[in-house]
Design a protein around this motif. Structure first.
Motif, PDB file in Angstrom:
ATOM      1  N   UNK A   9       0.813  -1.217   0.000  1.00 19.79           N
ATOM      2  CA  UNK A   9       0.000   0.000   0.000  1.00 19.79           C
ATOM      3  C   UNK A   9       0.847   1.268   0.000  1.00 19.79           C
ATOM      4  N   UNK A  10       2.144   1.121   0.170  1.00 19.36           N
ATOM      5  CA  UNK A  10       3.036   2.276   0.221  1.00 19.36           C
ATOM      6  C   UNK A  10       3.738   2.539  -1.112  1.00 19.36           C
ATOM      7  N   UNK A  11       3.471   1.740  -2.128  1.00 20.51           N
ATOM      8  CA  UNK A  11       4.126   1.983  -3.417  1.00 20.51           C
ATOM      9  C   UNK A  11       3.669   3.334  -3.962  1.00 20.51           C
ATOM     10  N   UNK A  12       4.577   4.087  -4.581  1.00 21.59           N
ATOM     11  CA  UNK A  12       4.245   5.436  -5.052  1.00 21.59           C
ATOM     12  C   UNK A  12       3.047   5.495  -6.006  1.00 21.59           C
ATOM     13  N   UNK A  13       2.918   4.551  -6.910  1.00 21.62           N
ATOM     14  CA  UNK A  13       1.780   4.576  -7.842  1.00 21.62           C
ATOM     15  C   UNK A  13       0.485   4.314  -7.083  1.00 21.62           C
ATOM     16  N   UNK A  14       0.497   3.400  -6.138  1.00 18.72           N
ATOM     17  CA  UNK A  14      -0.678   3.148  -5.299  1.00 18.72           C
ATOM     18  C   UNK A  14      -1.100   4.434  -4.595  1.00 18.72           C
ATOM     19  N   UNK A  15      -0.127   5.149  -4.051  1.00 18.24           N
ATOM     20  CA  UNK A  15      -0.437   6.402  -3.352  1.00 18.24           C
ATOM     21  C   UNK A  15      -1.043   7.443  -4.287  1.00 18.24           C
ATOM     22  N   UNK A  16      -0.532   7.562  -5.498  1.00 20.86           N
ATOM     23  CA  UNK A  16      -1.086   8.526  -6.454  1.00 20.86           C
ATOM     24  C   UNK A  16      -2.519   8.149  -6.819  1.00 20.86           C
ATOM     25  N   UNK A  17      -2.739   6.873  -7.122  1.00 18.76           N
ATOM     26  CA  UNK A  17      -4.066   6.436  -7.571  1.00 18.76           C
ATOM     27  C   UNK A  17      -5.114   6.447  -6.469  1.00 18.76           C
ATOM     28  N   UNK A  18      -4.695   6.417  -5.215  1.00 21.05           N
ATOM     29  CA  UNK A  18      -5.667   6.370  -4.128  1.00 21.05           C
ATOM     30  C   UNK A  18      -5.902   7.728  -3.477  1.00 21.05           C
ATOM     31  N   UNK A  19      -5.411   8.785  -4.087  1.00 15.76           N
ATOM     32  CA  UNK A  19      -5.643  10.139  -3.602  1.00 15.76           C
ATOM     33  C   UNK A  19      -6.235  10.971  -4.736  1.00 15.76           C
ATOM     34  N   UNK A  20      -6.850  12.074  -4.417  1.00 17.89           N
ATOM     35  CA  UNK A  20      -7.381  12.924  -5.486  1.00 17.89           C
ATOM     36  C   UNK A  20      -6.281  13.310  -6.486  1.00 17.89           C
ATOM     37  N   UNK A  21      -6.651  13.311  -7.742  1.00 13.73           N
ATOM     38  CA  UNK A  21      -5.712  13.631  -8.819  1.00 13.73           C
ATOM     39  C   UNK A  21      -6.258  14.825  -9.583  1.00 13.73           C
ATOM     40  N   UNK A  22      -5.390  15.728  -9.932  1.00 12.09           N
ATOM     41  CA  UNK A  22      -5.767  16.862 -10.770  1.00 12.09           C
ATOM     42  C   UNK A  22      -4.984  16.773 -12.064  1.00 12.09           C
ATOM     43  N   UNK A  23      -5.655  16.961 -13.179  1.00 12.23           N
ATOM     44  CA  UNK A  23      -5.002  16.928 -14.490  1.00 12.23           C
ATOM     45  C   UNK A  23      -5.260  18.258 -15.185  1.00 12.23           C
ATOM     46  N   UNK A  24      -4.199  18.972 -15.517  1.00 19.24           N
ATOM     47  CA  UNK A  24      -4.297  20.218 -16.278  1.00 19.24           C
ATOM     48  C   UNK A  24      -3.986  19.900 -17.737  1.00 19.24           C
ATOM     49  N   UNK A  25      -4.919  20.161 -18.629  1.00 19.60           N
ATOM     50  CA  UNK A  25      -4.761  19.860 -20.051  1.00 19.60           C
ATOM     51  C   UNK A  25      -4.988  21.121 -20.856  1.00 19.60           C
TER      52      UNK A  25
END
Length: 133
Positions: free
Chosen positions: A113-129
């Motif tokens: 559960x501490x892998x960096x990708x797991x942490x990114x995917x399990x928290x709010x994400x913002x995408x600027x396009x």
């Protein structure tokens, strides 16, 4: 926070939907299945997200096992995902081959559960396009 490891570039021409992906010195192909109009010359975009989670989990676990000198021969991580009306659920199955105790297995699950990708995917994400000029 995850360190910025560089930029990924996706380039697509007229071939439906073969896309060349470049990350540093590495080049990969993404595509769609033939049923979706692609040529199936590479994984679909969603596959790369699942591969990122699977590989990051496996690497994180291997790093931990090596640091703790655990007798682990192999770690296999299988990731599937399901989309519901409200969210995407990633299902991550981990198989560990080696001589470890039940307590070590439980600790490995915590570490997964501490892998960096797991942490990114399990928290709010913002995408600027934006479209470049």
């Amino acid at each position: 926070m995850i360190a910025d490891n560089g930029t990924v570039v996706a380039s697509i021409g007229r071939d439906h939907y073969k896309t060349e992906l470049t990350a540093g010195t590495h080049t990969l192909l993404a595509d769609e299945h033939t049923g979706n109009g692609g040529t199936d010359s590479g994984p679909m975009p969603g596959d790369f997200m699942r591969m990122a989670l699977a590989s990051c989990t496996a690497i994180t676990l291997r790093m931990y096992a090596d640091r703790k000198k655990m007798d682990i021969e192999r770690i296999d991580v299988t990731v599937n995902s399901e989309r519901t009306d409200y969210k995407t659920v990633f299902k991550c199955e981990i198989k560990i081959t080696g001589n470890i105790t039940d307590e070590q297995r439980e600790r490995m699950e915590d570490i997964a559960h501490k892998c960096p990708v797991h942490n990114v995917l399990s928290h709010p994400i913002e995408i600027d396009t934006w479209i470049a000029h």
